[in-house]
Write a protein that holds these residues in place. Structure first.
Motif, PDB file in Angstrom:
ATOM      1  N   MET A 130       0.789  -1.293   0.033  1.00 56.29           N
ATOM      2  CA  MET A 130       0.307  -0.050   0.022  1.00 56.29           C
ATOM      3  C   MET A 130       1.072   1.198   0.163  1.00 56.29           C
ATOM      4  SD  MET A 130      -2.690  -1.278   2.567  1.00 56.29           S
ATOM      5  CE  MET A 130      -3.707   0.118   2.788  1.00 56.29           C
ATOM      6  N   ILE A 131       2.013   1.144   0.689  1.00 55.94           N
ATOM      7  CA  ILE A 131       2.897   2.336   0.527  1.00 55.94           C
ATOM      8  C   ILE A 131       3.531   2.442  -0.773  1.00 55.94           C
ATOM      9  CG2 ILE A 131       4.881   3.326   1.652  1.00 55.94           C
ATOM     10  CD1 ILE A 131       4.138   1.963   4.233  1.00 55.94           C
ATOM     11  N   TYR A 132       4.040   1.379  -1.350  1.00 58.65           N
ATOM     12  CA  TYR A 132       4.563   1.413  -2.736  1.00 58.65           C
ATOM     13  C   TYR A 132       3.567   2.044  -3.549  1.00 58.65           C
ATOM     14  CZ  TYR A 132       8.910  -0.901  -2.145  1.00 58.65           C
ATOM     15  OH  TYR A 132      10.081  -1.437  -1.729  1.00 58.65           O
ATOM     16  N   ARG A 133       2.081   1.830  -3.416  1.00 55.59           N
ATOM     17  CA  ARG A 133       1.222   2.202  -4.321  1.00 55.59           C
ATOM     18  C   ARG A 133       0.973   3.860  -4.199  1.00 55.59           C
ATOM     19  NH1 ARG A 133      -4.544   2.886  -3.710  1.00 55.59           N
ATOM     20  NH2 ARG A 133      -5.682   2.547  -5.778  1.00 55.59           N
ATOM     21  N   TRP A 134       0.900   4.267  -2.942  1.00 53.82           N
ATOM     22  CA  TRP A 134       0.900   5.793  -2.777  1.00 53.82           C
ATOM     23  C   TRP A 134       2.293   6.193  -3.558  1.00 53.82           C
ATOM     24  CZ3 TRP A 134      -2.531   9.061  -1.757  1.00 53.82           C
ATOM     25  CH2 TRP A 134      -3.619   8.861  -1.256  1.00 53.82           C
ATOM     26  N   SER A 182       2.303   9.376  -6.320  1.00 50.93           N
ATOM     27  CA  SER A 182       2.481  10.456  -5.858  1.00 50.93           C
ATOM     28  C   SER A 182       3.040  11.561  -7.076  1.00 50.93           C
ATOM     29  CB  SER A 182       3.748  10.285  -4.924  1.00 50.93           C
ATOM     30  OG  SER A 182       4.169  11.802  -4.417  1.00 50.93           O
ATOM     31  N   LYS A 183       2.626  12.670  -7.065  1.00 51.59           N
ATOM     32  CA  LYS A 183       2.844  13.859  -8.074  1.00 51.59           C
ATOM     33  C   LYS A 183       4.168  14.428  -7.840  1.00 51.59           C
ATOM     34  CE  LYS A 183      -1.817  13.924  -9.746  1.00 51.59           C
ATOM     35  NZ  LYS A 183      -2.251  12.741  -8.966  1.00 51.59           N
ATOM     36  N   SER A 184       4.555  14.176  -6.695  1.00 53.89           N
ATOM     37  CA  SER A 184       5.980  15.002  -6.014  1.00 53.89           C
ATOM     38  C   SER A 184       7.251  14.286  -6.107  1.00 53.89           C
ATOM     39  CB  SER A 184       5.697  15.803  -4.785  1.00 53.89           C
ATOM     40  OG  SER A 184       6.804  15.890  -3.861  1.00 53.89           O
ATOM     41  N   HIS A 185       8.069  14.515  -6.492  1.00 53.78           N
ATOM     42  CA  HIS A 185       9.501  13.579  -6.363  1.00 53.78           C
ATOM     43  C   HIS A 185       9.933  13.656  -5.047  1.00 53.78           C
ATOM     44  CE1 HIS A 185      10.322  13.973 -10.955  1.00 53.78           C
ATOM     45  NE2 HIS A 185      10.135  15.109 -10.680  1.00 53.78           N
ATOM     46  N   PHE A 186       9.951  14.440  -4.159  1.00 53.55           N
ATOM     47  CA  PHE A 186      10.388  14.191  -2.836  1.00 53.55           C
ATOM     48  C   PHE A 186       9.282  13.218  -2.065  1.00 53.55           C
ATOM     49  CE2 PHE A 186       9.730  15.510   1.970  1.00 53.55           C
ATOM     50  CZ  PHE A 186      11.017  15.113   2.297  1.00 53.55           C
ATOM     51  N   ARG A 187       8.031  13.482  -2.264  1.00 52.62           N
ATOM     52  CA  ARG A 187       7.056  12.596  -1.625  1.00 52.62           C
ATOM     53  C   ARG A 187       7.309  10.967  -2.296  1.00 52.62           C
ATOM     54  NH1 ARG A 187       3.870  16.993  -1.845  1.00 52.62           N
ATOM     55  NH2 ARG A 187       2.752  16.118  -3.758  1.00 52.62           N
ATOM     56  N   ARG A 188       7.309  10.798  -3.470  1.00 54.81           N
ATOM     57  CA  ARG A 188       7.571   9.516  -4.183  1.00 54.81           C
ATOM     58  C   ARG A 188       8.888   9.026  -3.633  1.00 54.81           C
ATOM     59  NH1 ARG A 188       8.572  11.072  -9.181  1.00 54.81           N
ATOM     60  NH2 ARG A 188       6.470  11.454  -9.549  1.00 54.81           N
TER      61      ARG A 188
END
Length: 454
Positions: A339-343, A347-353
């Motif tokens: 589920m974390i990988y899915r988020w 993600s649309k942000s490089h940092f958050r990804r």
């Protein structure tokens, strides 16, 4: 680049508006709005795993005294674990309350990392030895392992460094100085070396493996990715072959870590020495069968299973709940990681990804090291099973990792709300403009027709 600038401007405007609108709101109200954006399935799975941990820690330590001399208190270890859980859930509230900008602030991250590196250096003089490594600070009522916090913070630092290398960030002039980047790399390298000198090879492998995979998942060329993956695969195979060929020599070396490297490939060759723990784990698994003997009914933990509540808690789970119980626990754990990988993918942000990918990878590698060690696939390294094994520092940092994940998810949902609000606003503006143009045009035609009638 346009997407990056749009996101930064949207975030900046949202934060400014939010700060102005929330100035008079109490802390509870501001926190309540963030709690509404949490990913509750992740929290629910984590809570189920923690409940299982408390039950199995109680079962594993009900006959175990804390000092090895006095009569055992069956609730002692479970209450210590429960205390770490309470602190962890309080930590979730605190970390959610912190401004998201702090997680991206490289100066703040470097400052915390500097303090942790100093603690790792002090461990050489005042550290407590456990499991063959001088990795703990004694706090009197408890002990703390700084390297656990290092593995969490290293993901945030590297995520920020990797974001700084993105083309759109560079073109938008958002990058920080080369000196700051070099200092971050220096801190990461120094902390890994200090952990290696403890020596805690399992933690080093966990941190280096996580950072390595985080770098590989960037948009590197096929040749670079192939070379990095091939090098890692060759290293693993090489260690396995070397341990089999030189097991006698590795066992004879006066080093706890090296002895483990020599015994994992053939533990039955050293049944009374370094292979004893692994053989005891196999015995526990064999007794459990499909359904297990029942919670609390395991016998191996009482007589021949060292670390049955920490590194080898999975063996005790196998004996008491069987293969079905192990499958259930691992299914929940890997579902959480998925589920974390899915988020991370969404993600649309490089940092958050990068952060989400790093946290999921950290939990995945830690699980693999623990399960692989208990199964005899890789050498025993003393790494705990996330959310399950006994250990205050491990449990606390695992919960904090989920807290960081939730912070990233909250910010991701905020961006979706911003985009939806901007889309609705632009649509309304377009409709108003179209309506105004229609009225203006219709009015001109009406005046013109009246003049013609006159």
């Amino acid at each position: 680049m346009d997407n990056y600038r749009r996101e930064m401007n949207s975030t900046k405007n949202f934060d400014n508006n939010e700060e102005k609108s929330h100035e008079k709101l109490p802390f509870i109200e501001r926190l309540k709005r963030k709690l509404q954006l949490l990913d509750y399935p992740i929290l629910i799975i984590m809570t189920i795993l923690i409940i299982i941990s408390l039950i199995m820690v109680f079962s594993s330590t009900m006959y175990l005294s804390e000092d090895g001399i006095s009569a055992p208190d069956p609730f002692a270890y479970m209450m210590t674990q429960f205390f770490a859980v309470i602190v962890g859930f309080v930590g979730i509230i605190v970390m959610i309350s912190i401004n998201y900008k702090m997680y991206r602030n490289i100066i703040f991250l470097n400052s915390v990392m500097t303090v942790l590196t100093g603690f790792l250096f002090l461990l050489s003089f005042r550290g407590v030895i456990g499991g063959g490594a001088q990795s703990w600070f004694s706090l009197g009522f408890a002990s703390f392992q700084p390297s656990e916090l290092v593995k969490l913070l290293s993901v945030l630092v590297l995520a920020r460094l990797l974001e700084n290398q993105q083309r759109e960030v560079i073109l938008a002039y958002e990058e920080f100085s080369d000196k700051t980047s070099k200092y971050s790399i220096l801190l990461l390298s120094a902390s890994i070396i200090l952990i290696l000198l403890q020596p805690d090879l399992g933690m080093v492998f966990l941190i280096v493996g996580t950072l390595f995979i985080m770098m590989v998942q960037q948009n590197l060329s096929f040749k670079i990715n192939l070379a990095m993956y091939s090098g890692a695969f060759i290293a693993v195979i090489g260690v396995n072959i070397f341990s089999r060929l030189a097991s006698d020599w590795l066992i004879s070396v006066d080093s706890y870590q090296i002895n483990r490297l020599g015994s994992f490939s053939n533990p039955f060759k050293y049944p009374q020495h370094d292979g004893y723990q692994l053989i005891s784990g196999y015995l526990a698994f064999s007794r459990g069968g499909w359904l297990g003997l029942g919670i609390g009914q395991g016998e191996t933990k009482r007589y021949s299973l060292p670390a049955g509540h920490t590194d080898f808690i999975l063996a005790n789970i196998g004996e008491e709940t069987g293969l079905i119980g192990i499958a259930l626990i691992l299914g929940l754990l890997f579902s959480l990681i998925f589920m974390i990988y899915r988020w991370a993918v969404m993600s649309k942000s490089h940092f958050r990804r990068n952060v989400l990918f790093g946290m999921a990878t950290m939990l995945l590698i830690q699980s693999f090291i623990n399960i692989g060690g208990v199964a005899g696939i890789i050498p025993l390294t003393g790494v705990t099973l996330p959310f399950i094994s006994y250990g205050g520092s491990s449990m606390l940092i695992s919960i904090m990792a989920i807290a960081v994940v939730q912070v990233m998810i909250i910010e991701e949902k905020k961006q979706v709300i911003i985009i939806q609000a901007e889309t609705e606003k632009n649509l309304n503006d377009a409709m108003l403009n179209e309506d105004g143009f229609y009225k203006r045009d219709h009015g001109l035609k009406l005046v013109h027709s009246r003049k013609q009638e006159k």
